[in-house]
Design a protein around this motif. Sequence first.
Motif, PDB file in Angstrom:
ATOM      1  N   LEU A 261      33.860  51.201 114.543  1.00 20.20           N
ATOM      2  CA  LEU A 261      34.515  52.326 113.885  1.00 20.20           C
ATOM      3  C   LEU A 261      33.451  53.207 113.238  1.00 20.20           C
ATOM      4  CD1 LEU A 261      37.672  52.620 113.774  1.00 20.20           C
ATOM      5  CD2 LEU A 261      37.468  52.242 111.310  1.00 20.20           C
ATOM      6  N   LEU A 262      33.620  54.512 113.387  1.00 16.35           N
ATOM      7  CA  LEU A 262      32.803  55.500 112.696  1.00 16.35           C
ATOM      8  C   LEU A 262      33.720  56.282 111.769  1.00 16.35           C
ATOM      9  CD1 LEU A 262      30.174  57.224 112.328  1.00 16.35           C
ATOM     10  CD2 LEU A 262      31.041  58.662 114.197  1.00 16.35           C
ATOM     11  N   VAL A 263      33.395  56.293 110.490  1.00 22.13           N
ATOM     12  CA  VAL A 263      34.189  57.033 109.503  1.00 22.13           C
ATOM     13  C   VAL A 263      33.258  58.040 108.833  1.00 22.13           C
ATOM     14  CG1 VAL A 263      35.694  56.888 107.498  1.00 22.13           C
ATOM     15  CG2 VAL A 263      35.616  54.982 109.120  1.00 22.13           C
ATOM     16  N   THR A 264      33.606  59.307 108.929  1.00 17.09           N
ATOM     17  CA  THR A 264      32.757  60.367 108.403  1.00 17.09           C
ATOM     18  C   THR A 264      33.514  61.201 107.371  1.00 17.09           C
ATOM     19  OG1 THR A 264      33.452  61.941 110.103  1.00 17.09           O
ATOM     20  CG2 THR A 264      31.540  60.542 110.609  1.00 17.09           C
ATOM     21  N   ASN A 265      32.772  62.096 106.711  1.00 21.59           N
ATOM     22  CA  ASN A 265      33.483  63.133 105.973  1.00 21.59           C
ATOM     23  C   ASN A 265      34.139  64.061 106.983  1.00 21.59           C
ATOM     24  OD1 ASN A 265      30.738  64.144 106.555  1.00 21.59           O
ATOM     25  ND2 ASN A 265      31.226  65.881 105.234  1.00 21.59           N
ATOM     26  N   GLN A 266      34.997  64.957 106.523  1.00 21.60           N
ATOM     27  CA  GLN A 266      35.824  65.707 107.472  1.00 21.60           C
ATOM     28  C   GLN A 266      35.968  67.172 107.038  1.00 21.60           C
ATOM     29  OE1 GLN A 266      39.212  63.007 107.400  1.00 21.60           O
ATOM     30  NE2 GLN A 266      40.132  64.080 105.671  1.00 21.60           N
ATOM     31  N   PRO A 267      34.877  67.935 107.122  1.00 20.00           N
ATOM     32  CA  PRO A 267      34.963  69.348 106.731  1.00 20.00           C
ATOM     33  C   PRO A 267      35.885  70.164 107.636  1.00 20.00           C
ATOM     34  CG  PRO A 267      32.672  68.624 106.871  1.00 20.00           C
ATOM     35  CD  PRO A 267      33.502  67.567 107.500  1.00 20.00           C
ATOM     36  N   ASN A 268      35.898  69.831 108.923  1.00 19.77           N
ATOM     37  CA  ASN A 268      36.712  70.565 109.893  1.00 19.77           C
ATOM     38  C   ASN A 268      36.725  69.793 111.212  1.00 19.77           C
ATOM     39  OD1 ASN A 268      34.272  71.416 111.429  1.00 19.77           O
ATOM     40  ND2 ASN A 268      33.893  72.634 109.582  1.00 19.77           N
ATOM     41  N   ARG A 269      37.551  70.255 112.142  1.00 24.91           N
ATOM     42  CA  ARG A 269      37.705  69.542 113.411  1.00 24.91           C
ATOM     43  C   ARG A 269      36.465  69.643 114.294  1.00 24.91           C
ATOM     44  NH1 ARG A 269      42.438  72.469 112.852  1.00 24.91           N
ATOM     45  NH2 ARG A 269      44.285  71.272 112.270  1.00 24.91           N
ATOM     46  N   ILE A 270      35.750  70.763 114.196  1.00 25.80           N
ATOM     47  CA  ILE A 270      34.588  70.938 115.074  1.00 25.80           C
ATOM     48  C   ILE A 270      33.506  69.916 114.757  1.00 25.80           C
ATOM     49  CG2 ILE A 270      33.394  72.681 113.683  1.00 25.80           C
ATOM     50  CD1 ILE A 270      33.751  72.809 117.482  1.00 25.80           C
ATOM     51  N   PHE A 271      33.273  69.647 113.464  1.00 26.02           N
ATOM     52  CA  PHE A 271      32.321  68.613 113.086  1.00 26.02           C
ATOM     53  C   PHE A 271      32.795  67.253 113.583  1.00 26.02           C
ATOM     54  CE2 PHE A 271      30.354  71.110 109.417  1.00 26.02           C
ATOM     55  CZ  PHE A 271      29.097  71.146 109.993  1.00 26.02           C
ATOM     56  N   LEU A 272      34.049  66.935 113.408  1.00 27.53           N
ATOM     57  CA  LEU A 272      34.563  65.631 113.821  1.00 27.53           C
ATOM     58  C   LEU A 272      34.329  65.412 115.320  1.00 27.53           C
ATOM     59  CD1 LEU A 272      37.893  65.625 111.756  1.00 27.53           C
ATOM     60  CD2 LEU A 272      35.919  64.133 111.380  1.00 27.53           C
ATOM     61  N   ARG A 273      34.628  66.429 116.112  1.00 30.61           N
ATOM     62  CA  ARG A 273      34.422  66.311 117.567  1.00 30.61           C
ATOM     63  C   ARG A 273      32.943  66.150 117.895  1.00 30.61           C
ATOM     64  NH1 ARG A 273      34.804  71.637 120.758  1.00 30.61           N
ATOM     65  NH2 ARG A 273      32.621  71.613 120.052  1.00 30.61           N
ATOM     66  N   ASN A 274      32.114  66.991 117.301  1.00 31.75           N
ATOM     67  CA  ASN A 274      30.685  66.950 117.628  1.00 31.75           C
ATOM     68  C   ASN A 274      30.049  65.627 117.230  1.00 31.75           C
ATOM     69  OD1 ASN A 274      30.969  69.523 118.602  1.00 31.75           O
ATOM     70  ND2 ASN A 274      29.959  70.527 116.875  1.00 31.75           N
ATOM     71  N   TRP A 275      30.457  65.079 116.105  1.00 30.87           N
ATOM     72  CA  TRP A 275      29.854  63.828 115.636  1.00 30.87           C
ATOM     73  C   TRP A 275      30.210  62.655 116.544  1.00 30.87           C
ATOM     74  CZ3 TRP A 275      31.590  64.997 109.958  1.00 30.87           C
ATOM     75  CH2 TRP A 275      30.683  65.910 109.385  1.00 30.87           C
ATOM     76  N   ARG A 276      31.458  62.533 116.940  1.00 27.35           N
ATOM     77  CA  ARG A 276      31.798  61.396 117.808  1.00 27.35           C
ATOM     78  C   ARG A 276      31.172  61.547 119.179  1.00 27.35           C
ATOM     79  NH1 ARG A 276      37.080  63.367 116.812  1.00 27.35           N
ATOM     80  NH2 ARG A 276      37.911  64.677 118.472  1.00 27.35           N
ATOM     81  N   GLU A 277      31.050  62.797 119.675  1.00 27.40           N
ATOM     82  CA  GLU A 277      30.395  62.995 120.954  1.00 27.40           C
ATOM     83  C   GLU A 277      28.914  62.647 120.867  1.00 27.40           C
ATOM     84  OE1 GLU A 277      31.207  66.954 122.274  1.00 27.40           O
ATOM     85  OE2 GLU A 277      33.283  66.486 122.864  1.00 27.40           O
ATOM     86  N   ALA A 278      28.266  63.002 119.758  1.00 33.11           N
ATOM     87  CA  ALA A 278      26.855  62.678 119.578  1.00 33.11           C
ATOM     88  C   ALA A 278      26.629  61.172 119.531  1.00 33.11           C
ATOM     89  CB  ALA A 278      26.320  63.328 118.309  1.00 33.11           C
ATOM     90  N   MET A 279      27.603  60.443 118.983  1.00 35.13           N
ATOM     91  CA  MET A 279      27.493  58.990 118.876  1.00 35.13           C
ATOM     92  C   MET A 279      28.046  58.278 120.111  1.00 35.13           C
ATOM     93  SD  MET A 279      26.094  58.344 115.875  1.00 35.13           S
ATOM     94  CE  MET A 279      26.617  56.723 115.306  1.00 35.13           C
ATOM     95  N   GLU A 280      28.570  59.066 121.061  1.00 39.18           N
ATOM     96  CA  GLU A 280      29.139  58.529 122.304  1.00 39.18           C
ATOM     97  C   GLU A 280      30.287  57.561 122.022  1.00 39.18           C
ATOM     98  OE1 GLU A 280      25.950  56.903 124.607  1.00 39.18           O
ATOM     99  OE2 GLU A 280      24.997  58.846 124.935  1.00 39.18           O
ATOM    100  N   LEU A 281      31.146  57.978 121.120  1.00 38.37           N
ATOM    101  CA  LEU A 281      32.294  57.160 120.740  1.00 38.37           C
ATOM    102  C   LEU A 281      33.589  57.861 121.120  1.00 38.37           C
ATOM    103  CD1 LEU A 281      31.168  56.016 117.173  1.00 38.37           C
ATOM    104  CD2 LEU A 281      31.435  54.546 119.179  1.00 38.37           C
ATOM    105  N   PRO A 282      34.599  57.119 121.564  1.00 37.69           N
ATOM    106  CA  PRO A 282      35.899  57.734 121.845  1.00 37.69           C
ATOM    107  C   PRO A 282      36.613  58.103 120.553  1.00 37.69           C
ATOM    108  CG  PRO A 282      36.050  55.359 122.080  1.00 37.69           C
ATOM    109  CD  PRO A 282      34.595  55.672 121.833  1.00 37.69           C
TER     110      PRO A 282
END
Length: 343
Positions: A261-282
């Motif tokens: 599990l990856l749990v991040t802060n959540q400023p907006n949806r674009i960050f959320l998408r980019n972060w999981r893609e960078a970490m190669e996580l679904p």
Amino acid sequence: MTAVPAPSISLADLATYRPAARVPAEFFAQYAEDDELADNVMFRAPAFRHHAADGETSADMIVAAARRLLDRHGDTYLDDVDVVLTHSQLPEVPVRGCVGEVAHRLGLAPRTVLDVHNGGCAAFVHLIEIAGALLRAGGGRKALIGLAQNSAGQIFTQEQVRVKAQAAIPGDGAAVATLTLGDAGNPVLGTETRSFGEFSADMTAVARPERKYWEAGPGQIHVGFTEAKIAKVLARGNRMVPEVAAALAHRIGIRPADLDLLVTNQPNRIFLRNWREAMELPESRHPDTFDECGNLFAVGIPMTLDAAIDDGRVGPGDVVMMSAFAHAGDFAAAGAIRWNGRS
């Protein structure tokens, strides 16, 4: 001479609080005026957010979250707390924070109380690291950390601010967690913190006409966003969050793509998408509460983790990576725990 390993630290449990007022995006849409930043990806509004009630303070919300721990574990659960740390997004009174009031209202007698005013959206990990250091140094048996995001209903609903695109993004809430010495509970596998002081001046509070925040005047305080500043924040945030998370993952011997599990802060949806893609996580391994709670700043990580635990998305033995960046990118932090259950 063989070095003695530092005692391990465990996160025992956490609890969260959402204010009763659940505010839909339509509330802000009715006031929206022409804003040159309205189409920016930073300001695509969540469906809902919660606002603290009029007069509801950081201490009120942190105590409400702590009472959920007491309801879960019994009235004596916090009696052995020796360290209390708090972080408030908007301290209600000059100079001091709310930690003393929180400790008093919970009937605690800690050795150490500390308000931690920096750390921003990464403050949950920051407080875990600080509390762990204090416990290891002989500061006590158990630490209570508390965080409050209380600026949404106070800053962003002001008459001059609610018309801006930025107003619909933040939400209010609070979280607490307990930490103990030893492996019992959910061991903290490591933390990674990085300071970038050269970016600290890029996050500003402004008013029109211009004034210092403590001076009286007709202009209402809000965040001083510009297209140029937003571009810098997007570039820094996109890089920093996966960077510190990946560095910590490698240090504890786990491939980033193998994190449970990856749990991040959540400023907006674009960050959320980019972060999981960078970490190669679904998406299934990167939960968020953005559409229900908005940007909760420091409370975003514990709010989402608490919800994921309640929803059964975290199982025994799972490695949970928490990662965030603060303000305009002046601080970033990651922390990893192995989840075994609430204790």
